[in-house]
Design a protein around this motif. Structure first.
Motif, PDB file in Angstrom:
ATOM      1  N   ASP A  68      28.087  13.674  34.763  1.00  0.00           N
ATOM      2  CA  ASP A  68      26.696  13.349  35.078  1.00  0.00           C
ATOM      3  C   ASP A  68      26.523  13.085  36.569  1.00  0.00           C
ATOM      4  O   ASP A  68      25.546  13.522  37.184  1.00  0.00           O
ATOM      5  CB  ASP A  68      26.280  12.125  34.255  1.00  0.00           C
ATOM      6  N   LYS A  69      27.508  12.411  37.158  1.00  0.00           N
ATOM      7  CA  LYS A  69      27.438  12.124  38.589  1.00  0.00           C
ATOM      8  C   LYS A  69      27.518  13.413  39.403  1.00  0.00           C
ATOM      9  O   LYS A  69      26.731  13.622  40.340  1.00  0.00           O
ATOM     10  CB  LYS A  69      28.583  11.190  38.982  1.00  0.00           C
ATOM     11  N   ARG A  70      28.477  14.306  39.033  1.00  0.00           N
ATOM     12  CA  ARG A  70      28.594  15.572  39.763  1.00  0.00           C
ATOM     13  C   ARG A  70      27.344  16.424  39.595  1.00  0.00           C
ATOM     14  O   ARG A  70      26.893  17.075  40.538  1.00  0.00           O
ATOM     15  CB  ARG A  70      29.826  16.345  39.274  1.00  0.00           C
ATOM     16  N   LEU A  71      26.782  16.422  38.386  1.00  0.00           N
ATOM     17  CA  LEU A  71      25.570  17.200  38.147  1.00  0.00           C
ATOM     18  C   LEU A  71      24.414  16.674  38.993  1.00  0.00           C
ATOM     19  O   LEU A  71      23.650  17.444  39.572  1.00  0.00           O
ATOM     20  CB  LEU A  71      25.216  17.142  36.659  1.00  0.00           C
ATOM     21  N   GLY A  72      24.298  15.336  39.079  1.00  0.00           N
ATOM     22  CA  GLY A  72      23.241  14.758  39.912  1.00  0.00           C
ATOM     23  C   GLY A  72      23.420  15.126  41.376  1.00  0.00           C
ATOM     24  O   GLY A  72      22.448  15.477  42.066  1.00  0.00           O
ATOM     25  N   GLU A  73      24.672  15.078  41.869  1.00  0.00           N
ATOM     26  CA  GLU A  73      24.918  15.443  43.266  1.00  0.00           C
ATOM     27  C   GLU A  73      24.610  16.919  43.506  1.00  0.00           C
ATOM     28  O   GLU A  73      24.036  17.286  44.535  1.00  0.00           O
ATOM     29  CB  GLU A  73      26.376  15.141  43.628  1.00  0.00           C
ATOM     30  N   THR A  74      24.990  17.766  42.524  1.00  0.00           N
ATOM     31  CA  THR A  74      24.723  19.195  42.669  1.00  0.00           C
ATOM     32  C   THR A  74      23.223  19.468  42.716  1.00  0.00           C
ATOM     33  O   THR A  74      22.746  20.262  43.539  1.00  0.00           O
ATOM     34  CB  THR A  74      25.362  19.965  41.502  1.00  0.00           C
ATOM     35  N   LEU A  75      22.474  18.808  41.829  1.00  0.00           N
ATOM     36  CA  LEU A  75      21.022  19.002  41.813  1.00  0.00           C
ATOM     37  C   LEU A  75      20.392  18.518  43.116  1.00  0.00           C
ATOM     38  O   LEU A  75      19.485  19.154  43.655  1.00  0.00           O
ATOM     39  CB  LEU A  75      20.412  18.261  40.618  1.00  0.00           C
ATOM     40  N   THR A  76      20.905  17.386  43.641  1.00  0.00           N
ATOM     41  CA  THR A  76      20.366  16.863  44.899  1.00  0.00           C
ATOM     42  C   THR A  76      20.638  17.833  46.049  1.00  0.00           C
ATOM     43  O   THR A  76      19.742  18.141  46.854  1.00  0.00           O
ATOM     44  CB  THR A  76      20.990  15.502  45.206  1.00  0.00           C
ATOM     45  N   ASN A  77      21.899  18.334  46.124  1.00  0.00           N
ATOM     46  CA  ASN A  77      22.235  19.289  47.187  1.00  0.00           C
ATOM     47  C   ASN A  77      21.424  20.571  47.048  1.00  0.00           C
ATOM     48  O   ASN A  77      20.970  21.147  48.041  1.00  0.00           O
ATOM     49  CB  ASN A  77      23.729  19.593  47.148  1.00  0.00           C
ATOM     50  N   SER A  78      21.257  21.023  45.797  1.00  0.00           N
ATOM     51  CA  SER A  78      20.480  22.245  45.575  1.00  0.00           C
ATOM     52  C   SER A  78      19.030  22.056  45.993  1.00  0.00           C
ATOM     53  O   SER A  78      18.433  22.937  46.617  1.00  0.00           O
ATOM     54  CB  SER A  78      20.561  22.640  44.098  1.00  0.00           C
ATOM     55  N   ALA A  79      18.467  20.881  45.667  1.00  0.00           N
ATOM     56  CA  ALA A  79      17.081  20.618  46.056  1.00  0.00           C
ATOM     57  C   ALA A  79      16.947  20.576  47.579  1.00  0.00           C
ATOM     58  O   ALA A  79      15.990  21.110  48.152  1.00  0.00           O
ATOM     59  CB  ALA A  79      16.609  19.301  45.440  1.00  0.00           C
ATOM     60  N   THR A  80      17.946  19.955  48.254  1.00  0.00           N
ATOM     61  CA  THR A  80      17.903  19.882  49.714  1.00  0.00           C
ATOM     62  C   THR A  80      17.994  21.274  50.335  1.00  0.00           C
ATOM     63  O   THR A  80      17.242  21.627  51.257  1.00  0.00           O
ATOM     64  CB  THR A  80      19.060  19.011  50.230  1.00  0.00           C
ATOM     65  N   THR A  81      18.935  22.096  49.794  1.00  0.00           N
ATOM     66  CA  THR A  81      19.096  23.454  50.315  1.00  0.00           C
ATOM     67  C   THR A  81      17.844  24.285  50.078  1.00  0.00           C
ATOM     68  O   THR A  81      17.396  25.043  50.954  1.00  0.00           O
ATOM     69  CB  THR A  81      20.304  24.120  49.647  1.00  0.00           C
ATOM     70  N   THR A  82      17.260  24.139  48.877  1.00  0.00           N
ATOM     71  CA  THR A  82      16.044  24.889  48.565  1.00  0.00           C
ATOM     72  C   THR A  82      14.899  24.484  49.482  1.00  0.00           C
ATOM     73  O   THR A  82      14.147  25.339  49.971  1.00  0.00           O
ATOM     74  CB  THR A  82      15.647  24.652  47.104  1.00  0.00           C
ATOM     75  N   ALA A  83      14.770  23.173  49.720  1.00  0.00           N
ATOM     76  CA  ALA A  83      13.706  22.701  50.613  1.00  0.00           C
ATOM     77  C   ALA A  83      13.898  23.250  52.027  1.00  0.00           C
ATOM     78  O   ALA A  83      12.941  23.687  52.681  1.00  0.00           O
ATOM     79  CB  ALA A  83      13.675  21.175  50.631  1.00  0.00           C
ATOM     80  N   ALA A  84      15.172  23.250  52.496  1.00  0.00           N
ATOM     81  CA  ALA A  84      15.434  23.786  53.835  1.00  0.00           C
ATOM     82  C   ALA A  84      15.128  25.278  53.891  1.00  0.00           C
ATOM     83  O   ALA A  84      14.562  25.775  54.877  1.00  0.00           O
ATOM     84  CB  ALA A  84      16.893  23.526  54.215  1.00  0.00           C
ATOM     85  N   SER A  85      15.501  26.001  52.818  1.00  0.00           N
ATOM     86  CA  SER A  85      15.220  27.444  52.796  1.00  0.00           C
ATOM     87  C   SER A  85      13.718  27.714  52.806  1.00  0.00           C
ATOM     88  O   SER A  85      13.238  28.607  53.516  1.00  0.00           O
ATOM     89  CB  SER A  85      15.858  28.069  51.552  1.00  0.00           C
ATOM     90  N   ILE A  86      12.980  26.931  52.011  1.00  0.00           N
ATOM     91  CA  ILE A  86      11.528  27.101  51.973  1.00  0.00           C
ATOM     92  C   ILE A  86      10.916  26.801  53.335  1.00  0.00           C
ATOM     93  O   ILE A  86      10.017  27.510  53.809  1.00  0.00           O
ATOM     94  CB  ILE A  86      10.919  26.209  50.879  1.00  0.00           C
TER      95      ILE A  86
END
Length: 201
Positions: free
Chosen positions: A80-98
């Motif tokens: 659960d912790k790794r999944l939360g970190e992955t989702l957070t990193n993915s959201a950050t990367t997506t926001a930067a890409s946008i």
């Protein structure tokens, strides 16, 4: 008199009988012979030993189940912790890409506006160059700006009258020499196809 003696004798006999009966009842009963118990069944020991083994195995099973549950809980928590970190990193990367895409779109939009403005200017220039008189005025203006930017004012004159009374668009004086360079500003009609080609391209 004799009747009284007879009654007294009967009463004494009855009393003696009652006393004898009471004495007989008060006497303790003879002890009963000891009862012999059967020898213990050896199968009972086997059942008791098996029951103890079952209890021990049940306890081990309970402990193993508790350990397995703890392990599963720890792994689920880590997942659960790794999944939360992955989702957070993915959201950050997506926001930067946008954000990067938005910046690129802004640059593209500005470039498109510049292209549209330049296209309008090319059309205007094409319209100007299509008229001979307007073409001459445009050439005169461009020539004067080039001369002013490149030479000091003492070295050139616009609309200078020559000795033969001709008035070229510009003359350039050569320092230390009376000779002059005469410039007549012209825009050839041959540039129109090139302007149209640039506009259409």
């Amino acid at each position: 008199m004799e009747l009284a003696l007879i009654v007294l004798g009967i009463a004494m006999v009855a009393a003696a009988g009652i006393i004898a009966f009471a004495l007989l009842r008060a006497r303790p009963a003879p002890p009963s012979p000891p009862v012999e118990l059967p020898p213990p069944d050896p199968r009972l020991d086997t059942v008791i030993a098996a029951q103890g083994g079952i209890t021990e195995r049940f306890q081990q099973t309970v402990e193993a189940q508790a350990a397995l549950q703890r392990t599963l809980s720890e792994r689920l928590e880590a997942l659960d912790k790794r999944l939360g970190e992955t989702l957070t990193n993915s959201a950050t990367t997506t926001a930067a890409s946008i954000a990067g895409i938005g910046e690129r779109l802004t640059v593209i939009d500005a470039a498109q506006k510049n292209i549209s403005e330049l296209s309008g200017q090319v059309v205007s220039l094409q319209q100007v160059l299509a008229n001979k008189q307007a073409r001459g005025a445009f050439a005169q203006t461009q020539m004067e700006e080039i001369v002013r930017d490149g030479l000091p004012s003492s070295l050139y004159d616009f609309q200078f009258t020559l000795s033969n009374r001709n008035r070229p668009d510009c003359v350039i004086h050569i320092p230390g020499n009376k000779a002059m360079v005469v410039i007549d500003a012209k825009v050839s009609a041959g540039v129109l196809p090139a302007v149209a080609l640039c506009h259409n391209g």
